[in-house]
Design a protein around this motif. Structure first.
Motif, PDB file in Angstrom:
ATOM      1  N   PRO A 131       0.811  -1.235   0.000  1.00  0.00           N
ATOM      2  CA  PRO A 131       0.000   0.000   0.000  1.00  0.00           C
ATOM      3  C   PRO A 131       0.835   1.272   0.000  1.00  0.00           C
ATOM      4  CG  PRO A 131      -0.825  -1.584   1.610  1.00  0.00           C
ATOM      5  CD  PRO A 131       0.492  -2.104   1.141  1.00  0.00           C
ATOM      6  N   GLU A 132       2.073   1.218   0.502  1.00  0.00           N
ATOM      7  CA  GLU A 132       2.914   2.404   0.582  1.00  0.00           C
ATOM      8  C   GLU A 132       3.887   2.515  -0.597  1.00  0.00           C
ATOM      9  OE1 GLU A 132       4.840   2.312   4.325  1.00  0.00           O
ATOM     10  OE2 GLU A 132       2.998   2.454   5.496  1.00  0.00           O
ATOM     11  N   TRP A 133       3.657   1.736  -1.629  1.00  0.00           N
ATOM     12  CA  TRP A 133       4.554   1.774  -2.796  1.00  0.00           C
ATOM     13  C   TRP A 133       4.400   3.101  -3.530  1.00  0.00           C
ATOM     14  CZ3 TRP A 133       3.584   2.341  -8.018  1.00  0.00           C
ATOM     15  CH2 TRP A 133       4.656   2.062  -8.878  1.00  0.00           C
ATOM     16  N   ARG A 134       5.545   3.663  -3.947  1.00  0.00           N
ATOM     17  CA  ARG A 134       5.574   4.892  -4.746  1.00  0.00           C
ATOM     18  C   ARG A 134       6.474   4.669  -5.951  1.00  0.00           C
ATOM     19  NH1 ARG A 134       3.640   9.359  -2.105  1.00  0.00           N
ATOM     20  NH2 ARG A 134       3.393  10.085  -4.249  1.00  0.00           N
ATOM     21  N   LYS A 207      -3.105   4.214  -5.793  1.00  0.00           N
ATOM     22  CA  LYS A 207      -3.542   3.044  -5.031  1.00  0.00           C
ATOM     23  C   LYS A 207      -3.110   1.779  -5.755  1.00  0.00           C
ATOM     24  CE  LYS A 207      -7.573   0.791  -3.000  1.00  0.00           C
ATOM     25  NZ  LYS A 207      -9.045   0.861  -2.766  1.00  0.00           N
ATOM     26  N   THR A 208      -2.600   0.820  -4.994  1.00  0.00           N
ATOM     27  CA  THR A 208      -2.263  -0.485  -5.567  1.00  0.00           C
ATOM     28  C   THR A 208      -3.500  -1.370  -5.560  1.00  0.00           C
ATOM     29  OG1 THR A 208      -1.538  -1.277  -3.392  1.00  0.00           O
ATOM     30  CG2 THR A 208       0.136  -0.370  -4.862  1.00  0.00           C
ATOM     31  N   LYS A 209      -3.648  -2.147  -6.606  1.00  0.00           N
ATOM     32  CA  LYS A 209      -4.845  -2.961  -6.769  1.00  0.00           C
ATOM     33  C   LYS A 209      -4.462  -4.327  -7.316  1.00  0.00           C
ATOM     34  CE  LYS A 209      -9.499  -2.743  -8.709  1.00  0.00           C
ATOM     35  NZ  LYS A 209     -10.432  -1.941  -9.518  1.00  0.00           N
ATOM     36  N   ALA A 258      12.730  -4.024  -0.172  1.00  0.00           N
ATOM     37  CA  ALA A 258      12.906  -2.585  -0.306  1.00  0.00           C
ATOM     38  C   ALA A 258      11.648  -1.886   0.202  1.00  0.00           C
ATOM     39  CB  ALA A 258      13.177  -2.222  -1.765  1.00  0.00           C
ATOM     40  N   PRO A 259      11.743  -0.610   0.608  1.00  0.00           N
ATOM     41  CA  PRO A 259      10.564   0.111   1.095  1.00  0.00           C
ATOM     42  C   PRO A 259       9.452   0.132   0.054  1.00  0.00           C
ATOM     43  CG  PRO A 259      12.564   1.325   1.624  1.00  0.00           C
ATOM     44  CD  PRO A 259      12.978   0.205   0.723  1.00  0.00           C
ATOM     45  N   GLY A 260       8.223  -0.108   0.503  1.00  0.00           N
ATOM     46  CA  GLY A 260       7.072  -0.102  -0.376  1.00  0.00           C
ATOM     47  C   GLY A 260       6.671  -1.453  -0.910  1.00  0.00           C
ATOM     48  N   TYR A 261       7.441  -2.492  -0.611  1.00  0.00           N
ATOM     49  CA  TYR A 261       7.150  -3.832  -1.112  1.00  0.00           C
ATOM     50  C   TYR A 261       6.814  -4.763   0.050  1.00  0.00           C
ATOM     51  CZ  TYR A 261       9.056  -2.232  -5.551  1.00  0.00           C
ATOM     52  OH  TYR A 261       9.279  -1.549  -6.718  1.00  0.00           O
ATOM     53  N   ALA A 262       6.118  -5.838  -0.268  1.00  0.00           N
ATOM     54  CA  ALA A 262       5.695  -6.805   0.745  1.00  0.00           C
ATOM     55  C   ALA A 262       5.683  -8.187   0.115  1.00  0.00           C
ATOM     56  CB  ALA A 262       4.315  -6.449   1.293  1.00  0.00           C
ATOM     57  N   ASN A 477     -11.144  12.429  -5.034  1.00  0.00           N
ATOM     58  CA  ASN A 477     -10.277  12.309  -6.192  1.00  0.00           C
ATOM     59  C   ASN A 477     -10.413  10.940  -6.826  1.00  0.00           C
ATOM     60  OD1 ASN A 477      -9.257  14.881  -5.787  1.00  0.00           O
ATOM     61  ND2 ASN A 477      -7.572  14.147  -4.507  1.00  0.00           N
ATOM     62  N   PRO A 478     -10.326  10.868  -8.147  1.00  0.00           N
ATOM     63  CA  PRO A 478     -10.294   9.555  -8.794  1.00  0.00           C
ATOM     64  C   PRO A 478      -9.053   8.773  -8.348  1.00  0.00           C
ATOM     65  CG  PRO A 478     -10.756  11.287 -10.381  1.00  0.00           C
ATOM     66  CD  PRO A 478     -10.343  11.966  -9.111  1.00  0.00           C
ATOM     67  N   LEU A 479      -9.130   7.475  -8.460  1.00  0.00           N
ATOM     68  CA  LEU A 479      -8.048   6.593  -8.035  1.00  0.00           C
ATOM     69  C   LEU A 479      -7.240   6.158  -9.242  1.00  0.00           C
ATOM     70  CD1 LEU A 479      -9.983   4.296  -5.521  1.00  0.00           C
ATOM     71  CD2 LEU A 479      -8.653   6.356  -5.026  1.00  0.00           C
ATOM     72  N   LEU A 480      -5.943   6.344  -9.173  1.00  0.00           N
ATOM     73  CA  LEU A 480      -5.032   5.803 -10.173  1.00  0.00           C
ATOM     74  C   LEU A 480      -4.541   4.458  -9.643  1.00  0.00           C
ATOM     75  CD1 LEU A 480      -3.372   5.976 -12.751  1.00  0.00           C
ATOM     76  CD2 LEU A 480      -1.633   7.236 -11.462  1.00  0.00           C
ATOM     77  N   CYS A 481      -5.105   3.380 -10.161  1.00  0.00           N
ATOM     78  CA  CYS A 481      -4.828   2.035  -9.664  1.00  0.00           C
ATOM     79  C   CYS A 481      -3.640   1.439 -10.412  1.00  0.00           C
ATOM     80  CB  CYS A 481      -6.050   1.136  -9.823  1.00  0.00           C
ATOM     81  SG  CYS A 481      -7.474   1.680  -8.848  1.00  0.00           S
ATOM     82  N   VAL A 482      -2.676   0.994  -9.653  1.00  0.00           N
ATOM     83  CA  VAL A 482      -1.474   0.352 -10.183  1.00  0.00           C
ATOM     84  C   VAL A 482      -1.512  -1.119  -9.785  1.00  0.00           C
ATOM     85  CG1 VAL A 482       1.046   0.318 -10.112  1.00  0.00           C
ATOM     86  CG2 VAL A 482      -0.171   2.490 -10.030  1.00  0.00           C
ATOM     87  N   PRO A 483      -1.253  -2.048 -10.696  1.00  0.00           N
ATOM     88  CA  PRO A 483      -1.301  -3.477 -10.327  1.00  0.00           C
ATOM     89  C   PRO A 483      -0.302  -3.796  -9.232  1.00  0.00           C
ATOM     90  CG  PRO A 483      -0.326  -3.179 -12.506  1.00  0.00           C
ATOM     91  CD  PRO A 483      -0.894  -1.856 -12.111  1.00  0.00           C
ATOM     92  N   SER A 484      -0.749  -4.532  -8.240  1.00  0.00           N
ATOM     93  CA  SER A 484       0.111  -4.881  -7.108  1.00  0.00           C
ATOM     94  C   SER A 484       1.067  -6.022  -7.431  1.00  0.00           C
ATOM     95  CB  SER A 484      -0.743  -5.258  -5.897  1.00  0.00           C
ATOM     96  OG  SER A 484      -1.542  -6.412  -6.187  1.00  0.00           O
TER      97      SER A 484
END
Length: 599
Positions: A131-134, A207-209, A258-262, A477-484
């Motif tokens: 969820p914290e991925w950038r 947002k990751t999805k 790395a930060p942002g990954y799980a 705001n609309p959500l920009l969904c990025v594949p997780s």
């Protein structure tokens, strides 16, 4: 070698304790002469003598403690989590029912290869975007989509439409030449409703999805299995809802995220390909005349000591029932202490079947994916992978009938930082060049919130807040969904899966109803000389042990040592009273009646 020595010592200790206990529970006339000879209702003579402390200890060990030891540990589970779960199985016997039934439902030993067997046993994991991925400056991400949020009522699992297999939609230009119109086709996320609305501003929320969606329920059997059988670790759910607590779960090899990954467990219907680390190994195999990819073997065990514990507990439970037929039932009726082993014996039988159908894994194995390569470029480290989700291009693989390849569908967005702000635009050929400003991550999903009541209450509270915001006219705001996670190949359901689901439901019905049938046959539900306190304690132990076992089994989803210990204290204070009262009745009746044996 060390593991085999430990197993031999374990089995030897159990046998020695059994011999000592058997000798302690057998009356020896010339050593213990304080007994009396009584006549039963059938005219048979019975020798009874006072019970000693080791008689009580042996009965508790052989009929109750061995049941807790027969419950299977999860792959990579820490010793604290395993000990707490087994203690919960000792307090609430039906806690181990769901885990045993999940092992029967997965039946990893019936899989075609070791990789799919490990996936069915929840012993494989992959790297995903958390969820914290950038994104990084200049990074291009494929499969992005833009969705609009809409308040909705609090409800359970959404029904999936046929179009839910394509979760990432493309941006379309409005016919009037205005703002681009967004069509969302994903119904898997309860926070996002499929609507069509124009973007009123250039600001979106990242947002990751999940690209993976669990298969829909096809009938009543599937719904009953999902609600009654599948526990937290074995429940079919998206990867972001089934993350791995890598700090407390034993991972095979090296894994520094790395930060942002799980890490997330790989679903059972996701195909895992064999991976060859070096092209040289493949060339040597071809020179030797081997045209197929060498099969990977993973370390697993059938856990013989645990199977022996299940067998011993079942035999000892049956022996206790056999002894309870005479003097015990004549004195205490259905509250006889020999009948209290029935719930533990039923659970041991279910775990025995599960141990025979599924192998045990000491660690969780890493599987390669494109997201893992992305994480390594950011300073992460992963070594010791056993397979890959990417279809190999330089080697042959076995095609399984009915498998379907799923790849991210949507925009190919390029992200860039300007003056400390994150921007993105669609680089897909033929798409409008709309510059969007990306704000902070939408929300943080806590993987530690696994308690059913808490999840339901929080989802309802969030839905009420969304409705309130919608009524007040606040802009979202609309959500920009990025594949997780990266693309994958979905396997078709196995032909025997429906039979396994039917078997687990049948075993659950037997585990719930058969103890009462046996008690009715042996005692006729007669009270005899038992006290009201004894009957109340034993009856509450039976009924509450079954009902509370469903809730206590959720402890397997708690992450972190501190949270596990907190859960242990809460469960002991909340659910331990009935079992403690039941144990008290067992000790009281054994001391009152003593140890009897037919002459």
């Amino acid at each position: 070698m060390a593991i085999s020595c430990i197993l031999r010592q374990w089995v030897t200790t159990t046998i020695l304790l059994g011999l000592i206990g058997q000798g302690a529970s057998t009356p020896i006339l010339h050593h213990r002469t304080n007994g009396t000879i009584t006549t039963g209702s059938d005219g048979s003579e019975v020798w009874c003598e006072s019970s000693e402390w080791y008689d009580v200890l042996w009965f508790w060990f052989a009929n109750f403690l061995l049941h807790a030891l027969s419950v299977r540990s999860l792959p990579g589970e820490s010793w604290i989590s395993s000990a707490v779960f087994k203690f919960c199985c000792l307090l609430v016997p039906y806690t181990g029912v769901r885990r045993g039934l999940c092992l029967v439902l997965r039946a990893s030993n019936l899989a075609g290869n070791d990789l799919q067997a490990a996936a069915r046993a929840n012993a494989l994991c992959m790297v995903i975007r958390g969820p914290e991925w950038r994104p990084r400056d200049g990074q291009v991400v494929d499969g992005c989509s833009i969705e609009t949020s809409k308040p909705q009522k609090c409800r359970g699992r959404n029904k999936r439409s046929p179009s839910s297999q394509e979760p990432f939609a493309r941006e379309r230009q409005n016919e009037k030449g205005g703002d681009p119109e967004i069509t969302n086709v994903d119904t898997n996320n309860s926070d996002v409703t499929p609507v069509q609305s124009p973007i009123r501003s250039n600001e979106v929320t990242l947002k990751t999805k999940d690209l993976y969606a669990p298969p829909p329920d096809r009938g009543v059997i599937d719904k009953l299995t999902r609600w009654l059988i599948e526990s937290h670790r074995f429940h079919s759910q998206p990867p972001t809802a089934n993350m791995v607590d890598h700090l407390n779960v034993k991972i095979h090899g090296v894994c520094q995220l790395a930060p942002g990954y799980a890490l997330s467990y790989i679903p059972e219907d996701m195909k895992v390909y064999s991976c060859i680390k070096h092209q040289r190994s493949l060339s040597i195999s071809r020179l030797l005349g081997v045209n197929h990819t060498p099969e990977i073997k993973l370390a697993s065990t059938h856990d013989v000591p645990r199977i022996l514990f299940s067998i011993i507990q079942t035999v000892m439970g049956g022996y206790s029932l056999y002894k309870a037929r005479g003097t015990q039932i004549e004195r205490y009726g259905y509250a006889a202490y020999g009948l209290t082993v029935l719930p533990y014996m039923m659970v041991s039988v279910i775990n025995l079947i599960g141990s025979l159908l599924s192998s045990e894994y000491e660690t969780v194995y890493l599987v390669h994916s494109a997201i893992m390569d992305e994480m390594k470029l950011r300073g992460g480290l992963c070594d010791g992978v056993v397979g890959t989700l990417e279809r190999p291009s330089h080697q042959t693989y076995v095609y399984i009938k009915g498998e379907k390849e799923t790849r991210p569908q949507g925009q190919m967005n390029e992200f860039a930082y300007s003056s400390g702000e994150l921007h993105c635009h669609d680089t897909t050929e033929g798409s409008p060049k709309v510059e969007l400003q990306v704000s902070a991550v939408n929300d943080k999903h806590s993987v530690k919130d696994v308690w059913l009541a808490q999840k339901w209450c929080r989802s309802c509270q969030a839905a009420r807040k969304r409705r309130k915001k919608g009524e007040e006219g606040l802009s979202v705001n609309p959500l920009l969904c990025v594949p997780s996670h990266s693309g994958f190949t979905r396997l078709s359901p196995l032909w025997y899966q429906s039979w396994l689901k039917g078997l687990t439901i049948l075993l659950l019905m037997l585990a719930l109803g058969l103890p009462y049938v046996i008690i009715a046959v042996l005692s006729g539900w007669k009270v005899n000389n038992s006290t009201n306190t004894q009957r109340t304690f034993v009856t509450n132990w039976y009924i509450c042990g079954q009902i509370q076992g469903y809730a206590v089994s959720m402890v397997e989803g708690v992450d972190g040592k501190k949270n596990v210990l907190k859960s242990f204290i809460i469960i002991f204070l909340t659910y331990g009273s009935y079992s403690i009262m039941g144990f008290y009745v067992v000790v009281q009746e054994m001391l009152q009646m003593g140890t009897c044996k037919a002459l």
